[in-house]
Motif scaffolding. Structure first.
Motif, short mmCIF file in Angstrom:
data_model
loop_
_atom_site.label_atom_id
_atom_site.label_comp_id
_atom_site.label_asym_id
_atom_site.label_seq_id
_atom_site.Cartn_x
_atom_site.Cartn_y
_atom_site.Cartn_z
N THR A 28 0.82 -1.20 0.00
CA THR A 28 0.00 0.00 0.00
C THR A 28 0.85 1.26 0.00
OG1 THR A 28 -0.12 -0.03 2.41
CG2 THR A 28 -1.86 -1.18 1.20
N PHE A 29 2.06 1.16 -0.55
CA PHE A 29 2.99 2.28 -0.53
C PHE A 29 2.37 3.53 -1.12
CE2 PHE A 29 6.91 4.45 -0.52
CZ PHE A 29 7.08 5.07 -1.74
N ALA A 30 1.54 3.39 -2.11
CA ALA A 30 0.94 4.55 -2.78
C ALA A 30 0.07 5.38 -1.84
CB ALA A 30 0.13 4.10 -3.99
N SER A 31 -0.30 4.82 -0.70
CA SER A 31 -1.14 5.53 0.26
C SER A 31 -0.33 6.25 1.33
CB SER A 31 -2.09 4.54 0.96
OG SER A 31 -2.96 3.94 0.02
N TYR A 32 0.98 6.25 1.17
CA TYR A 32 1.85 6.82 2.19
C TYR A 32 2.49 8.13 1.73
CZ TYR A 32 1.55 2.71 5.14
OH TYR A 32 1.10 1.72 5.97
N ASN A 33 2.60 9.06 2.66
CA ASN A 33 3.42 10.24 2.49
C ASN A 33 4.84 9.88 2.91
OD1 ASN A 33 1.11 11.74 1.86
ND2 ASN A 33 0.74 12.18 4.01
N VAL A 34 5.82 10.40 2.20
CA VAL A 34 7.21 10.08 2.50
C VAL A 34 8.00 11.38 2.59
CG1 VAL A 34 9.28 8.85 1.74
CG2 VAL A 34 7.01 7.87 1.31
N ALA A 50 9.40 16.60 1.38
CA ALA A 50 8.33 15.64 1.58
C ALA A 50 7.51 15.51 0.31
CB ALA A 50 7.43 16.06 2.74
N ILE A 51 6.94 14.33 0.12
CA ILE A 51 6.06 14.10 -1.02
C ILE A 51 4.83 13.37 -0.54
CG2 ILE A 51 7.27 11.97 -1.71
CD1 ILE A 51 6.71 12.90 -4.66
N GLY A 52 3.69 13.86 -0.91
CA GLY A 52 2.45 13.27 -0.46
C GLY A 52 2.04 12.07 -1.29
N TRP A 53 1.01 11.39 -0.83
CA TRP A 53 0.53 10.22 -1.55
C TRP A 53 0.02 10.61 -2.94
CZ3 TRP A 53 -4.58 10.01 -3.07
CH2 TRP A 53 -5.43 10.96 -2.47
N SER A 54 -0.42 11.88 -3.07
CA SER A 54 -0.87 12.37 -4.37
C SER A 54 0.23 13.13 -5.11
CB SER A 54 -2.08 13.28 -4.18
OG SER A 54 -1.73 14.38 -3.37
N SER A 55 1.46 13.01 -4.60
CA SER A 55 2.66 13.57 -5.23
C SER A 55 2.84 15.07 -5.07
CB SER A 55 2.76 13.19 -6.71
OG SER A 55 2.90 11.78 -6.85
N GLY A 56 2.08 15.69 -4.18
CA GLY A 56 2.39 17.07 -3.83
C GLY A 56 3.71 17.11 -3.07
N THR A 57 4.49 18.18 -3.24
CA THR A 57 5.80 18.24 -2.62
C THR A 57 5.97 19.48 -1.76
OG1 THR A 57 6.74 19.35 -4.57
CG2 THR A 57 6.88 16.94 -4.50
N ALA A 96 11.40 8.68 5.87
CA ALA A 96 10.35 8.32 6.81
C ALA A 96 9.02 8.30 6.07
CB ALA A 96 10.30 9.32 7.97
N ALA A 97 8.12 7.47 6.56
CA ALA A 97 6.82 7.33 5.90
C ALA A 97 5.70 7.36 6.93
CB ALA A 97 6.77 6.01 5.12
N ARG A 98 4.58 7.89 6.48
CA ARG A 98 3.36 7.86 7.29
C ARG A 98 2.19 7.61 6.37
NH1 ARG A 98 0.38 12.64 7.06
NH2 ARG A 98 1.47 14.47 6.25
N ARG A 104 1.77 11.52 12.03
CA ARG A 104 3.19 11.46 12.37
C ARG A 104 3.86 10.37 11.54
NH1 ARG A 104 4.08 8.55 18.25
NH2 ARG A 104 3.65 6.42 17.56
N TYR A 105 5.17 10.54 11.39
CA TYR A 105 5.95 9.56 10.64
C TYR A 105 6.28 8.37 11.54
CZ TYR A 105 6.28 12.87 6.83
OH TYR A 105 5.97 13.71 5.80
N ASP A 106 5.69 7.25 11.23
CA ASP A 106 5.82 6.07 12.06
C ASP A 106 6.93 5.12 11.62
OD1 ASP A 106 2.28 6.13 12.11
OD2 ASP A 106 3.58 6.60 13.82
#
Length: 118
Positions: A28-34, A50-57, A96-98, A104-106
């Protein structure tokens, strides 16, 4: 659960470039912000990009125009392209990913050292 492994760090001269990779496990990586963080000796950890699940940066002011974060969901990998490196970019870089539902980044990688010589 997500496991993260960073790679691509090393020693580079000022003005040079490096590309860091953060390889993630999990379907489910596509659902994670990194995000990429860094910590220099004697300094607090700071967020770099940072990059969001929808690829916003989003970028720290100190790296805007020099660093680019991107993701390839098919490869479950996030990249940090670092150009025009400066000695002050020297640090251990962590990804890190959440999950997008979390605040929060878990999940954290083990870090990769980036050293920029003057």
């Amino acid at each position: 659960q997500v496991q993260l492994v960073e790679s691509g760090g090393g020693l580079v001269q000022a003005g040079g470039s490096l590309r860091l990779s953060c390889a993630a496990s999990g379907r489910t990586f596509a659902s994670y912000n990194v995000a990429w963080f860094r910590q220099a000796p004697g300094k607090e950890r700071e967020s770099v990009a940072a990059i969001g699940w929808s690829s916003g940066t989003d970028y720290a002011d100190s790296v805007k125009g020099r660093f680019t974060i991107s993701r390839d969901n098919a490869k479950t990998t996030v990249y940090l392209q670092m150009n025009s490196l400066k000695p002050e970019d020297t640090a251990v870089y962590y990804c890190a990913a959440r999950h997008r539902s979390s605040t929060r980044y878990d999940y954290w990688g083990q870090g990769t050292q980036v050293t920029v010589s003057s």
